[in-house]
Design an enzyme around this catalytic site. Structure first.
Site, mmCIF file in Angstrom:
data_model
loop_
_atom_site.group_PDB
_atom_site.id
_atom_site.type_symbol
_atom_site.label_atom_id
_atom_site.label_comp_id
_atom_site.label_asym_id
_atom_site.label_seq_id
_atom_site.Cartn_x
_atom_site.Cartn_y
_atom_site.Cartn_z
ATOM 1 N N HIS A 51 0.881 -1.286 -0.076
ATOM 2 C CA HIS A 51 0.013 -0.084 -0.102
ATOM 3 C C HIS A 51 0.848 1.002 -0.137
ATOM 4 C CE1 HIS A 51 -3.739 -2.182 1.700
ATOM 5 N NE2 HIS A 51 -3.739 -2.287 0.361
ATOM 6 N N CYS A 109 3.317 -12.158 2.365
ATOM 7 C CA CYS A 109 4.351 -11.919 3.541
ATOM 8 C C CYS A 109 4.566 -13.127 4.365
ATOM 9 C CB CYS A 109 3.918 -10.860 4.508
ATOM 10 S SG CYS A 109 5.060 -10.651 5.928
ATOM 11 N N GLU A 139 -5.609 -8.157 4.112
ATOM 12 C CA GLU A 139 -5.273 -9.118 4.769
ATOM 13 C C GLU A 139 -6.179 -9.911 5.496
ATOM 14 O OE1 GLU A 139 -2.544 -9.857 8.621
ATOM 15 O OE2 GLU A 139 -2.047 -8.045 7.669
ATOM 16 N N THR A 178 -2.037 -8.616 11.184
ATOM 17 C CA THR A 178 -0.335 -8.662 11.561
ATOM 18 C C THR A 178 -0.074 -7.028 11.788
ATOM 19 O OG1 THR A 178 0.332 -8.341 9.269
ATOM 20 C CG2 THR A 178 0.189 -10.478 10.154
ATOM 21 N N SER A 236 -2.986 2.191 4.050
ATOM 22 C CA SER A 236 -1.953 1.265 4.828
ATOM 23 C C SER A 236 -2.424 1.007 6.276
ATOM 24 C CB SER A 236 -0.668 1.962 4.638
ATOM 25 O OG SER A 236 0.280 1.327 5.604
ATOM 26 N N ASN A 238 -0.990 -0.338 9.070
ATOM 27 C CA ASN A 238 0.204 -0.092 9.757
ATOM 28 C C ASN A 238 0.460 1.389 10.029
ATOM 29 O OD1 ASN A 238 3.277 0.497 8.495
ATOM 30 N ND2 ASN A 238 1.854 -0.904 6.989
ATOM 31 N N SER A 281 5.354 0.175 4.318
ATOM 32 C CA SER A 281 5.364 0.158 3.008
ATOM 33 C C SER A 281 5.773 1.229 2.222
ATOM 34 C CB SER A 281 4.129 -0.425 2.438
ATOM 35 O OG SER A 281 2.890 0.392 2.939
#
Length: 332
Positions: A51, A109, A139, A178, A236, A238, A281
């Site tokens: 992303h 991943c 995900e 994750t 994204s 994270n 990313s």
């Protein structure tokens, strides 16, 4: 008459480390680049490989073509390689690719693949599976798609955990996305464990090392700065969590931006200390671009705040290892 030059205000940039690319992202990008090198262009990629628009645009320029579904690939290109993104895909996607006689490479991943395997083990052991994550994230779609439809229950919040009613008297188990907030997830897990003391937890934390490390660095820096910039894309997970972590750690201005061109300068008037990090990313060149933009307006000093070292390495797919020579792993 002598021209008066106004001195630029001083600014200390506290650069979080670790930041930016993780091993899983680095591996996924390498898979696309090596596939282009080995098989030529075009190479198709289902969904954004990671992303980040800068990364995706760079791969497009090299010959990667991004699609959301396999049916978008022209029939005359059905023999061209297709790559599945780092976020993972439901089992139906490789099955569809095989039915279409497509050659595909899986850039999922390995830490996401670990969660997929956990889900399958719980299912085989006749456990009811709960997935802590965000609805609609690729995900989460990929992980839920490892098991028959309706088998996995998504838990997004502590309220969801309190309201959850087991579907049967089977044992319970939970897995997680994750890229979640470590603190948010801990709260949800605490509710589940209080309500269901026998619930089976992952053998090892599902939230990946890179997500955890980047959040810990932000927690260290955020209370000491006047503002925090997270470099990353709005989609994204994270990166969004990093911005939230900074806010909770006491940073009054915490923003997520993709490029230096998105900086809203009024937000940073009068600051003396800036925190800067990047999602998993986001490439380092974008961090450097933002430092350069601030250096144009401030007398900048950069201080790195390191809270962990990362040496994780993931193997590339067997089909591409020969294209790399001795280097067969992506590191982070």
């Amino acid at each position: 008459m002598t021209e008066t030059r106004h001195a630029k205000p001083s600014l200390t940039i506290h650069l979080c480390a670790p930041r930016g690319f993780c091993a899983g992202v680095d591996r996924a990008i390498q898979i696309v680049e090596l596939a282009l090198e080995k098989y030529g262009r075009p190479v198709y990629v289902r969904h954004e490989i990671v992303h980040n628009k800068f990364v995706v645009d760079g791969l497009k320029a090299k010959g990667a073509v991004f699609v959301e579904e396999l049916e978008e690939i022209p029939s005359e290109h059905a023999s061209r390689p297709v790559i599945f993104s780092a976020h993972g895909v439901p089992k139906s996607v490789p099955a569809d690719a095989e039915a279409r006689k497509m050659f595909f490479l899986d850039a999922t991943c390995p830490l996401v693949s670990k969660v997929h395997k956990e889900a399958e083990i719980h299912f085989r052991r006749d456990r009811e599976v709960l997935l802590i994550g965000h609805a609609g994230h690729p995900e989460v779609i990929g992980t839920m798609g490892q098991l028959p439809e309706g088998t996995v229950t998504l838990i997004e919040t502590e309220d969801d955990a309190r309201a959850y009613v087991p579907k049967s008297d089977r044992p319970l188990a939970y897995i997680t996305q994750t890229t979640l907030s470590v603190d948010d997830t801990a709260g949800i897990v605490a509710v589940l464990q209080e309500r269901f003391p026998e619930i089976v937890a992952p053998h090892k934390e599902d939230i990946c090392y890179a997500t955890t490390n980047r959040q810990e660095a932000v927690k260290e820096v955020a209370p000491k700065v006047d503002a925090m910039i997270v470099v990353g894309a709005p989609n994204s997970s994270n990166s969004q969590r990093l911005r939230e972590v900074a806010e909770r750690a006491g940073c009054r201005t915490s923003v997520l931006i993709q490029r230096a061109s998105e900086i809203s300068w009024p937000d940073f008037e009068g600051i003396a200390a800036l925190g800067l990090t990047a999602g998993a990313s986001a490439p380092e060149t974008l961090v450097e671009e933002i430092i350069g933009a601030f250096a144009g307006r401030f007398d900048v000093t950069v201080e790195t705040v390191r809270t962990a070292e990362e040496t994780i390495a993931f193997n590339l797919p067997r089909e591409l290892r020969e294209a790399t020579g001795p280097a067969t792993a992506a590191t982070g």
